[in-house]
Design a protein around this motif. Structure first.
Motif, short mmCIF file in Angstrom:
data_model
loop_
_atom_site.label_atom_id
_atom_site.label_comp_id
_atom_site.label_asym_id
_atom_site.label_seq_id
_atom_site.Cartn_x
_atom_site.Cartn_y
_atom_site.Cartn_z
N UNK A 149 3.25 -0.77 -0.40
CA UNK A 149 2.30 -1.37 -1.49
C UNK A 149 2.20 -2.77 -1.63
N UNK A 150 3.16 -3.43 -1.53
CA UNK A 150 3.18 -5.06 -1.92
C UNK A 150 3.50 -5.76 -0.53
N UNK A 151 2.63 -6.62 -0.21
CA UNK A 151 2.92 -7.43 0.89
C UNK A 151 1.57 -8.41 1.34
N UNK A 152 2.20 -9.43 1.61
CA UNK A 152 0.96 -10.47 1.80
C UNK A 152 0.08 -10.72 0.59
N UNK A 153 -1.02 -10.51 0.77
CA UNK A 153 -2.04 -10.68 -0.40
C UNK A 153 -2.19 -9.47 -0.84
N UNK A 154 -1.64 -8.35 -0.60
CA UNK A 154 -1.93 -6.92 -1.15
C UNK A 154 -0.94 -6.66 -2.45
N UNK A 155 -1.71 -6.45 -3.47
CA UNK A 155 -0.75 -6.14 -4.63
C UNK A 155 -0.77 -4.62 -5.21
N UNK A 156 -1.59 -3.92 -4.68
CA UNK A 156 -1.93 -2.57 -5.15
C UNK A 156 -2.53 -1.95 -4.22
N UNK A 157 -2.48 -0.41 -4.28
CA UNK A 157 -3.06 0.49 -3.47
C UNK A 157 -1.91 0.65 -2.05
N UNK A 158 -2.40 1.06 -1.17
CA UNK A 158 -1.22 1.37 0.01
C UNK A 158 -2.08 0.93 1.37
N UNK A 159 -1.19 0.27 2.09
CA UNK A 159 -1.41 0.25 3.62
C UNK A 159 -0.26 0.62 4.35
N UNK A 160 -0.47 0.70 5.86
CA UNK A 160 0.10 1.40 6.71
C UNK A 160 1.51 0.62 7.22
#
Lengths: 185, 185
Positions: free
Chosen positions: A100-111
């Motif tokens: 969920x948290x990494x780089x510019x991503x603060x919410x939601x989900x990536x793989x």
């Protein structure tokens, strides 16, 4: 436990590499052991879900996984024309952890990390029910078919929208199946 | 509003069809208007996320969308070899609504209606910064580049792990970039 095709999923290392087009068909060795397809990431991707489960939300995992579904390109092109799966169709289900948290991503989900892959193969001469399911556990490079008693067989047969496959979860193919009138369930 | 490449996303009808391989390069018409790629669903899929956002979870959408990222096959193969994107690389970001209950699925999310597509193109001679971003709004079959003042340009330049692209969110390519030493951020 999370199951779609029905096999236990174990963590293993490795990632897909480019392979010649000849690799895009099921290869069996030592009888009916399916060789792990090395290049499935270059097949046609059908869809991805997150945390898909038979269970109600309150019972489902707090750490949902992504499931990514790929099909062999020749089978995909046949489906666009006919709404049906030809002999030698092969699917791969790839399961990956979510983050969920990494780089510019603060919410939601990536793989994230690969958790396992399974396969579903249509081979009308080899399998009595035409289709069989395989799990490549622990990074194995080949796998025998799951026994017919496993729930993947009955669930796909009873609930798969088109010929033992969950086309209801592949939005572009669902449109094709509707046009061609090939939806069974 | 949810943005990755930076354009407004509008609902439109239509689905991808099989196209010849010659369609796998950016085509421009009327000057610098990018033609909407008809066959991007047959390109190489890189990853999908759900509800990815710059916003904290409590501010994020209650109806998260899936984002699916595809890249032209020739660019993908070049990346596997070099960890870099060649000229004429094209990405498509496809956004789809998510659904939770349907058929055997009781929780988690699977993909539904198409909400829009955007593109990112590397054309070293055409664009001063090499890359440009496009949004195919309302089902348009061509699109002009977003103005350079749009935040997509600065965000991709400052935060994209490899050459203006968010390889940090594409797990198999991230491994390649680490091996090749091409990670900028």
């Amino acid at each position: 436990m999370r199951k779609i095709f029905g096999g236990a999923l174990l963590l293993f290392a490795g990632c897909a590499q480019a392979q010649p087009a000849a690799e895009n068909a099921p290869h069996f060795r030592s009888g009916d052991r399916l060789q792990r397809p090395a290049n499935y990431r270059e097949w046609v991707w059908l869809s991805s879900g997150l945390g898909m489960s038979y269970l109600a939300p309150e019972e489902a995992s707090a750490n949902p996984a992504f499931d990514n579904v790929f099909v062999t390109p020749a089978a995909y092109r046949a489906f666009l024309q006919t709404g049906k799966w030809p002999d030698q169709t092969m699917f791969v289900l790839e399961v990956r952890a979510s983050q969920s948290k990494g780089s510019i991503n603060q919410s939601g989900h990536y793989q994230g990390a690969l958790m396992g892959i399974e396969a579903e193969v249509k081979d009308e001469r080899r399998f009595p029910g035409k289709w069989a399911f395989f799990g490549f556990q622990g990074g194995a490079d080949s796998a025998g078919a799951f026994p017919k008693s496993q729930s993947c067989y009955s669930c796909h047969a009873e609930h798969g929208a088109v010929d033992n496959t969950f086309v209801q979860f592949y939005p572009t193919l669902l449109e094709i199946a509707k046009q061609k009138g090939t939806i069974a369930h």
